[in-house]
Design a protein around this motif. Structure first.
Motif, mmCIF file in Angstrom:
data_model
loop_
_atom_site.group_PDB
_atom_site.id
_atom_site.type_symbol
_atom_site.label_atom_id
_atom_site.label_comp_id
_atom_site.label_asym_id
_atom_site.label_seq_id
_atom_site.Cartn_x
_atom_site.Cartn_y
_atom_site.Cartn_z
ATOM 1 N N MET A 1 0.834 -1.212 0.000
ATOM 2 C CA MET A 1 0.000 0.000 0.000
ATOM 3 C C MET A 1 0.866 1.259 0.000
ATOM 4 O O MET A 1 0.615 2.176 -0.771
ATOM 5 C CB MET A 1 -0.915 0.015 1.228
ATOM 6 N N LEU B 1 -4.019 4.697 -4.769
ATOM 7 C CA LEU B 1 -5.021 3.639 -4.663
ATOM 8 C C LEU B 1 -6.182 4.084 -5.538
ATOM 9 O O LEU B 1 -6.623 5.227 -5.448
ATOM 10 C CB LEU B 1 -5.501 3.473 -3.229
ATOM 11 N N ALA C 1 -5.456 3.325 2.678
ATOM 12 C CA ALA C 1 -4.650 4.003 1.658
ATOM 13 C C ALA C 1 -4.209 5.380 2.135
ATOM 14 O O ALA C 1 -3.039 5.745 2.007
ATOM 15 C CB ALA C 1 -5.439 4.131 0.363
#
Length: 191
Positions: free
Chosen positions: A135, A141, A157
């Motif tokens: 991430m 994202l 995110a």
């Protein structure tokens, strides 16, 4: 509403979902916001070597743009729209999408991306440390659902550092409640 008449209290997850129920005329006694453990998500976990390796899996150079999509392969997530958007952007920029998840639309998504080496489907990642590093190492994202009730993926995110690209629906979605007016207008897939 009729189902809930037999209960004294109705508690839901978070303000966006409570708002949706109230618009439908349902009495909501409490909205308990969901959250994430910020000890597991941080921009400090960004790993440029991991990012370059992920881009290489998408047949892109280290200076490419790495988008991550997370979630079930289900109609409500609107992955065909996301894939179309990434393909369109890919005509002008070196951009790739790693879509992590699984579900009933997996076969249809595989057919949609067939032949595109810059978009790949990956199974869910359950190792929290590895997931957090992925991430944090993404450039953004991307999120397609305009009806996401909780927004946990968006929270993860945002806590990890990359910006969130998602639908700008006037009143729906947990991601909308967490983000800002810069979200994009939802569109339909060409497919």
């Amino acid at each position: 509403n009729k189902f809930l008449e037999g209960f004294n209290t109705f508690v839901t997850n978070g303000p966006p979902l409570a708002k949706r129920y109230r618009r439908r005329g349902t009495r909501v006694d409490a909205a308990l916001p969901l959250g994430i453990d910020r000890n597991h998500f941080s921009p400090a976990l960004r790993d440029e070597k991991l990012r370059a390796a992920m881009l290489a899996q998408l047949d892109l150079p280290p200076d490419g743009h790495l988008l991550i999509g997370l979630g079930r392969h289900h109609k409500e997530k609107r992955w065909p729209v996301v894939i179309d958007a990434v393909e369109r952007a890919g005509a002008k920029l070196p951009v790739g999408l790693m879509l992590l998840g699984d579900g009933p639309q997996r076969s249809a998504l595989e057919r949609q991306i067939a032949g595109n080496t810059h978009i790949r489907l990956f199974r869910p990642i359950y190792d929290r440390e590895r997931f957090s590093r992925i991430m944090a190492s993404a450039d953004a994202l991307i999120h397609g659902s305009d009806q996401e009730p909780f927004g946990l993926v968006a929270s993860e995110a945002l806590a990890s550092g990359p910006p969130l690209v998602g639908p700008r629906a006037a009143h729906r979605g947990g991601a909308r409640g967490l983000a800002w007016p810069g979200l994009v207008r939802p569109r339909r897939s060409r497919g």
